[in-house]
Every structure is written in structure tokens, then in C-alpha cells.
Design an enzyme around this catalytic site. Structure first.
Site, PDB file in Angstrom:
ATOM      1  CB  SER A  29      -3.502   2.861   2.311  1.00  0.00           C
ATOM      2  OG  SER A  29      -3.641   1.935   1.159  1.00  0.00           O
TER       3      SER A  29
ATOM      4  CE  LYS B 188      -3.316  -1.140  -0.664  1.00  0.00           C
ATOM      5  NZ  LYS B 188      -3.545  -1.503  -2.020  1.00  0.00           N
TER       6      LYS B 188
ATOM      7  CG  HIS C 286       4.193  -6.249  -1.301  1.00  0.00           C
ATOM      8  ND1 HIS C 286       4.349  -4.778  -1.640  1.00  0.00           N
ATOM      9  CD2 HIS C 286       2.972  -6.507  -1.498  1.00  0.00           C
ATOM     10  CE1 HIS C 286       3.159  -4.407  -2.266  1.00  0.00           C
ATOM     11  NE2 HIS C 286       2.338  -5.526  -2.115  1.00  0.00           N
TER      12      HIS C 286
HETATM   13  P1  A3P Z   1      -4.923   4.718  -0.692  1.00  0.00           P
HETATM   14  O1  A3P Z   1      -5.663   3.573   0.038  1.00  0.00           O
HETATM   15  O2  A3P Z   1      -4.418   5.714   0.638  1.00  0.00           O
HETATM   16  O3  A3P Z   1      -6.081   5.547  -1.739  1.00  0.00           O
HETATM   17  P2  A3P Z   1      -0.037  -0.238  -3.861  1.00  0.00           P
HETATM   18  O4  A3P Z   1      -0.245   0.042  -5.091  1.00  0.00           O
HETATM   19  O5  A3P Z   1       1.087  -0.327  -3.091  1.00  0.00           O
HETATM   20  O6  A3P Z   1      -1.227  -1.362  -3.174  1.00  0.00           O
HETATM   21  O7  A3P Z   1      -0.743   0.995  -2.897  1.00  0.00           O
HETATM   22  C1  A3P Z   1      -2.043   1.510  -3.108  1.00  0.00           C
HETATM   23  C2  A3P Z   1      -2.338   2.861  -2.551  1.00  0.00           C
HETATM   24  O8  A3P Z   1      -1.668   3.802  -3.549  1.00  0.00           O
HETATM   25  C3  A3P Z   1      -3.858   3.333  -2.429  1.00  0.00           C
HETATM   26  O9  A3P Z   1      -3.842   4.417  -1.526  1.00  0.00           O
HETATM   27  C4  A3P Z   1      -4.033   3.874  -3.759  1.00  0.00           C
HETATM   28  O10 A3P Z   1      -5.153   4.677  -3.944  1.00  0.00           O
HETATM   29  C5  A3P Z   1      -2.822   4.622  -4.163  1.00  0.00           C
HETATM   30  N1  A3P Z   1      -2.404   5.005  -5.336  1.00  0.00           N
HETATM   31  C6  A3P Z   1      -2.706   4.371  -6.456  1.00  0.00           C
HETATM   32  N2  A3P Z   1      -2.299   4.800  -7.647  1.00  0.00           N
HETATM   33  C7  A3P Z   1      -2.025   6.183  -7.148  1.00  0.00           C
HETATM   34  C8  A3P Z   1      -2.095   7.437  -8.001  1.00  0.00           C
HETATM   35  N3  A3P Z   1      -1.817   7.258  -9.323  1.00  0.00           N
HETATM   36  N4  A3P Z   1      -1.863   8.383  -7.387  1.00  0.00           N
HETATM   37  C9  A3P Z   1      -2.085   8.444  -5.939  1.00  0.00           C
HETATM   38  N5  A3P Z   1      -2.200   7.487  -5.317  1.00  0.00           N
HETATM   39  C10 A3P Z   1      -2.347   6.213  -5.802  1.00  0.00           C
END
Ligand code: A3P
Length: 309
Positions: free
Chosen positions: A152, A61, A122
Site C-alpha cells: 500500500s 497506510k 504517524h
Molecule cells: P490499500 O492501498 O491496500 O488499498 P491510510 O488511511 O492509513 O493511508 O491507509 C490507506 C489504506 O487503507 C489503503 O489500502 C486504503 O484503500 C485502505 N482503506 C481505506 N479505507 C478503507 C476501508 N473503509 N476499508 C478497507 N480499507 C480501507
């Protein structure tokens, strides 16, 4: 082509739906991992990358999907259509993931791809298969401030029906502080890569910097990967990887995973994408406990995180 691949992947997951459950965690070298991953641990550890493969490493996340999309676009000179050829986990396999058959594991997907492959993990630094270091592969690490990362992860653990039951928010904070969530301690994770970054081929990025100045960070990634794209292409990449555009893009919003596994009605994968959302979740008492513990756990390093206070 994209549609077919998506359907196949989705179909495989749908077929395995009956075996999907919130898998227990089993420690590997002190790090709790999903039991399915542990079953194939020896093959993961033995994975032999090509020197041209790129590893994107994150605590869950922290902005993995976002970074995967930026890099795939950089590798394709900003060609958005090319990056719609398949959903994220097919274009950029998740090294250690393993699930009930017939869902292909990360290793299965990688076997059928030609280098340079964009590989997600991860795993904390000490669990990265040694082949990546022996071959001096480029590693891009993304770190996100602890409180937003925790928020998140809490939403994700609610919607991802393979992850252990998160339980109530209050208890979840303590599990995070104790390093009991899948892939272990956030504190050890961010420190592990930080301490290795000078000695290894590691670019260490922060989610908050990507939010504040995506263009600058995209350029840093480009240079680290020895790529060169025009200013116009950089602009396109920044535009294609805004939160809104990635949320609306079926190839990046994880709609490729059916609701029996990712129940996006509980919380969308592309949830909020902001810095500081923790302020909407922590009580003043929780902030105090979390920050006191944070000081202790992070006292031996000085990683310039923002948005802690
Ligand atoms: P939130 O839950 O705070 O919205 P991962 O890809 O490591 O699983 O991380 C997911 C997190 O990154 C989520 O955070 C998601 O919304 C955010 N995320 C994904 N794409 C994004 C983007 N283009 N800009 C900003 N945040 C992004």
C-alpha cells in the site's frame, strides 16, 4: 459549509503547487521525516493536547483514514451528514504535517478547533509529544500486516508527489526492511506502541480484524472511548465505512487534495482495501528474503499479525 472548507483547503494546496516537490527526509531521533515537518519539530514536540483529545496513531497506510471516519461517526452518533461537513484532514488534523504556505499545517488547524479533537499521527511512540502521555489522552493504534502495509505504501509513494521517489518495487522492499521510508521502520513502529499498550491508555487494533469483523472492532472503539450508541447506529457506521462507501465519499477519498499533490490517476487513495494483496506483488524469492528478515526484526515480540504467510 463543507463545500466552502473543501474549496479553501484545495485552493491553498493549489496555490502552493509550485513549491510542491518530493521533499527530502531528515532524521529526528533516528526517524526519517519530511524536511517540512522537521522545520517545525520543536512546535510539534511542544504541542499540548486537551485530556479529551483522541490520538489515532498508525504507520502510514495501515488504515488511518478508515479509523478516523469510524471515530468521527461514533462521536456524532452515526450522523453521516455531520461527518460530511469537511474532508478528513480538516475534520481530523494530521498532527505533524507541514507543507509550503499557504497550506495550513496540522498545528494551525488544531489551534482553531475545540476539544475533543480527533488527531492523526504517524509518529512512532518515542516521538509522540509528551503532552499526550502527561494528559493520559486516549490513543488508538492501528497496525497492518507488514507485507500489505508495504504494498500500500509503495502505491502511495508513487501517487503522493511530496513523498520521496519510491523507485522500483524490488529496491523499495529493501528500503522498507531498512526503515528508510518516511516515518521510519514499520517494525519499530508496531513494536513501540505494542510494548507500551499495557502501561498507557492505548487501544491496539489490527486492520485485518477491522476487515473481518468491523462491527466487533467498532464496538471495541466505542467502549474504549466511553461512548454508547445503539446497535442500529453501529450498523450505520459499519455501512458508511465500507471500502466502497468511503471510496465514493468525496469527504473521505482524498479528492480534496489536487492532482498536483495526490495524483490519483497513478493510484487512487482508496486503492483496494484488501487483506493479502501482497500475494500479487512479491515473488517467491522476495517472500523468502522478507520473511527471513522479518523473523529477525520481530523476534523480541509476539504481536499476533495475520496474513504474513
Ligand atoms: P490499500 O492501498 O491496500 O488499498 P491510510 O488511511 O492509513 O493511508 O491507509 C490507506 C489504506 O487503507 C489503503 O489500502 C486504503 O484503500 C485502505 N482503506 C481505506 N479505507 C478503507 C476501508 N473503509 N476499508 C478497507 N480499507 C480501507
Amino acid at each position: 459549509m463543507a463545500e466552502k472548507e473543501e474549496l479553501t483547503y484545495k485552493e491553498a494546496i493549489q496555490e502552493a503547487s509550485g513549491s510542491i516537490t518530493r521533499f527530502p527526509l531528515i532524521p529526528v531521533k533516528g526517524v526519517p521525516l519530511m524536511s517540512y515537518i522537521v522545520e517545525i519539530w520543536d512546535s510539534i514536540w511542544a504541542f499540548s493536547p486537551d485530556p479529551s483529545d483522541i490520538l489515532i496513531a498508525t504507520y502510514p497506510k495501515a488504515g488511518t483514514t478508515w479509523t478516523q471516519e469510524i471515530i468521527d461517526l461514533l462521536l456524532h452518533n452515526g450522523d453521516a451528514a455531520a461527518c460530511k461537513r469537511a474532508p478528513t484532514p480538516i475534520r481530523s488534523p494530521f498532527l505533524e504535517i507541514n507543507s509550503p504556505p499557504p497550506i495550513p499545517s496540522g498545528l494551525d488547524l488544531l489551534k482553531n478547533m475545540n476539544p475533543p479533537r480527533l488527531i492523526k499521527t504517524h509518529l512512532p511512540f518515542h516521538l509522540v509529544p509528551p503532552g499526550f502521555l502527561e494528559k493520559n489522552c486516549k490513543i488508538i493504534y492501528v497496525a497492518r500486516n507488514a507485507k500489505d502495509n508495504l504494498v500500500s505504501y509503495f502505491y502511495f509513494d508513487n501517487m503522493n508527489l511530496c513523498q520521496p521517489e519510491p523507485g522500483p518495487w524490488e529496491g523499495y522492499i529493501h528500503k522498507f526492511m531498512r526503515g528508510e521510508l518516511s516515518w521510519g521502520s514499520w517494525y519499530d513502529h508496531v513494536k513501540g506502541y505494542w510494548l507500551e499498550k499495557e502501561k498507557r491508555n492505548i487501544l491496539y487494533l489490527f486492520y485485518e480484524d477491522l476487515k473481518e469483523n468491523p462491527r466487533h472492532e467498532v464496538e471495541r472503539i466505542m467502549r474504549f472511548l466511553d461512548l454508547s450508541v445503539s446497535d442500529e447506529v453501529i450498523d450505520k457506521i459499519v455501512e458508511n465505512t465500507t471500502f466502497k462507501n468511503m471510496k465514493d465519499n468525496p469527504m473521505t477519498n482524498y479528492s480534496c487534495i489536487p492532482p498536483s499533490v495526490f495524483d490519483q490517476s497513478i493510484s487512487p487513495f482508496m486503492r483496494k482495501g484488501e487483506v493479502g494483496d501482497w500475494k500479487n506483488h512479491f515473488t517467491p524469492e522476495q517472500i523468502k528474503i522478507f520473511e527471513e528478515d522479518y523473523e529477525k526484526q520481530m523476534k523480541d515480540v509476539n504481536i499476533p499479525f495475520r496474513s504474513l504467510i
